[in-house]
Design an enzyme around this catalytic site. Structure first.
Site, short mmCIF file in Angstrom:
data_model
loop_
_atom_site.label_atom_id
_atom_site.label_comp_id
_atom_site.label_asym_id
_atom_site.label_seq_id
_atom_site.Cartn_x
_atom_site.Cartn_y
_atom_site.Cartn_z
N GLU B 244 0.84 -1.21 0.00
CA GLU B 244 0.00 0.00 0.00
C GLU B 244 0.86 1.25 0.00
O GLU B 244 0.61 2.20 -0.75
CB GLU B 244 -0.91 0.00 1.23
CG GLU B 244 -1.81 1.22 1.32
CD GLU B 244 -2.77 1.13 2.48
OE1 GLU B 244 -3.72 0.32 2.40
OE2 GLU B 244 -2.58 1.85 3.49
N ARG B 270 3.91 34.33 -16.34
CA ARG B 270 3.47 35.47 -15.53
C ARG B 270 4.62 36.48 -15.41
O ARG B 270 5.75 36.11 -15.04
CB ARG B 270 3.06 34.96 -14.14
CG ARG B 270 2.86 36.03 -13.09
CD ARG B 270 1.49 36.62 -13.13
NE ARG B 270 1.25 37.43 -11.93
CZ ARG B 270 0.24 38.27 -11.82
NH1 ARG B 270 -0.62 38.43 -12.83
NH2 ARG B 270 0.05 38.95 -10.71
N GLN B 281 14.58 34.59 -7.47
CA GLN B 281 15.10 33.36 -6.84
C GLN B 281 14.19 32.83 -5.74
O GLN B 281 14.15 31.63 -5.48
CB GLN B 281 16.50 33.61 -6.29
CG GLN B 281 17.54 33.74 -7.39
CD GLN B 281 18.94 33.86 -6.84
OE1 GLN B 281 19.13 34.18 -5.67
NE2 GLN B 281 19.93 33.63 -7.69
#
Lengths: 85, 381
Positions: B244, B270, B281
């Site tokens: 799992e 953008r 940065q």
């Protein structure tokens, strides 16, 4: 026996974690003392497979095989004999 | 040491990503808000073979190894934006693994083909109100002998529970302190007398995944429904949890890669103050960390998958991977929202849903705190 010493050292340092204050005897009950809990048994199986070149199968996962250091050692010897080691 | 995937694995990944983007992302936001299970998409995933990855070919499956399956799940969650659906698929795969590993020939014959085709849905019933990771605290009991048992108790938070046709139930069969002989594992069909479930639970995230409480009121269980040996439930649980954690980690990595890609795309388009915001940065460093965690997570995932494929145990690796990747995913979602600014906080950006979903990843299958405890225990501390 060297195998015994290695196994005892592993159980005392890695599994018992303070639950054994004195000497750990070959017949001491690892279940009643809660040394072998659900994660502990997985660690022990991993240890046995990596250090004794044996494969622990579903068939081996019985209470009788893991009750004490003596019973674990018996299991290792039987597995090795069966594997022809 | 060879880190490359085979040509087949590469093609498989590409086709799953393409399928997921084309078929599974239509109404993710609406489904999340409504909290319903996307049954049609479940069937599409079944048709694509995603439910049969780990099923042996003799039971109608693809018989893939864990490395290939992990690669496929990564691809699925990279392309599919519905993490609830992916979680439901992982749950199904975990149940298939347990039945394949421990089931009798008759059990495999009856359940594996149906589970692999998506005709049946399965759930694992483990967690209880007072027993999460502490499995030996469970109160659901199975009593009787080989001629027949009675199962009584209750479970909570069960994934796929409201839809489950077949349930893998863990219950105490002894009262001792040992991992040996104290827990057994049974298959219970939804039609069993005495079985009932609560309403689907409302959750913070993973809303398309269906969870519920389960109640077992003296449910009669015959020998033929025992999964594995009587009293071997703890070992079945331990094996199952490794699978799992590996499968969940693969799914989380796919989501992490999707969030990373979305963030890179945004900072390159953008512009503020006359330059792409990625030139700052403070933002590019966040993206660098996402990429670092993605690559490190893959190394841990494929090491544990390789170990399992070799028939080896991977208790430590499964905890390391689950902890690292789930926490990395949560951090990446938070950073991605920060990178996207106000837009990232809006539902239409979809990152807030990824964040809500990612919080669950650090809780289910053992919380991050439990993973750290396990790691410490495995190191002998």
């Amino acid at each position: 026996m060297q195998d015994d010493a290695k196994l005892i050292e592993f159980i005392k340092t890695d599994l018992a974690r303070g639950k054994v204050t004195g000497k750990l005897g070959a017949n001491d009950d690892l279940i009643e003392t809660e040394i072998l809990d659900s994660l502990g048994i997985m660690k022990l199986i991993l240890f046995l497979e990596n250090n004794y070149a044996v494969k622990i199968s579903d068939e081996d996962l019985t209470l009788e095989n893991f009750t004490s250091i003596m019973s674990i050692n018996s299991l290792i010897q039987r597995k090795r004999a069966a594997q022809g080691a | 040491m060879d880190f490359s995937f085979t040509d087949t694995q590469v093609l498989q990944r590409e086709s799953i990503v393409e399928f997921a983007r084309r078929e599974l992302n239509d109404k993710v936001r609406e489904n999340d808000q409504a909290g319903g299970f996307p049954l049609e998409n479940w069937r599409k995933c079944a048709d694509m073979g995603l439910l049969s990855l780990l099923t042996p070919e003799i039971y109608g499956g693809l018989g893939e190894d864990l490395v290939t399956t992990a690669n496929s799940l990564e691809a699925l969650s990279y392309g599919c934006e519905d993490s609830g659906l992916v979680h439901a698929i992982v749950t199904q795969l975990c149940c298939i693994v347990l039945i394949n590993l421990y089931g009798s020939p008759a059990q495999k014959e009856r359940y594996l083909p149906e589970l692999s085709s998506g005709g049946m849905i399965a759930a694992q019933s483990i967690t209880e109100p007072d027993a999460g990771s502490d499995v030996l605290s469970m109160r659901t009991r199975i009593e009787g002998d080989g001629a027949g048992w009675l199962l009584s108790g209750g479970k909570v938070f069960i994934s796929n529970g409201p839809l489950a046709d077949i349930i893998i139930v863990f219950a105490r069969c002894g009262a001792g302190k040992s991992a040996f002989g104290e827990i057994s594992c049974f298959l219970v069909e939804k039609t069993a007398a005495g079985y009932s479930m609560g309403k689907p639970l409302q959750k913070m995230g993973l809303r398309t995944l269906q969870n519920c409480e389960m109640f077992f009121d003296s449910v009669g269980v015959g020998e033929e429904m025992l999964l594995g040996k009587n009293g071997h439930g703890m070992f079945i649980f331990n094996e199952g949890i490794e699978w799992e954690r590996a499968l969940m980690t693969a799914a989380h990595l796919g989501t992490l890669e999707r969030v990373l890609g979305k963030s890179i795309s945004y900072v390159k388009t953008r512009k503020q103050f006359g330059k792409e915001i990625g030139k700052n940065q403070s933002l590019s460093n966040k993206i660098g960390t996402m990429k670092l965690n993605l690559e490190l997570g893959k190394l841990i995932l494929y090491k544990m998958a390789w170990l399992k494929d070799q028939g080896k145990r991977a208790t430590l690796e499964a905890s390391l991977g689950k902890l690292f990747v789930s926490e990395s995913l949560k951090s990446a979602c938070l950073d991605a929202i920060q990178i996207h600014g106000g837009y990232g906080y809006m539902q239409e950006c979809d990152l807030e849903r990824d964040l809500r979903d990612s919080v669950a990843a650090t809780i289910y299958s053992g919380t991050s705190e439990m993973q750290r405890n396990i790691i410490a225990r495995m190191l002998g501390i």
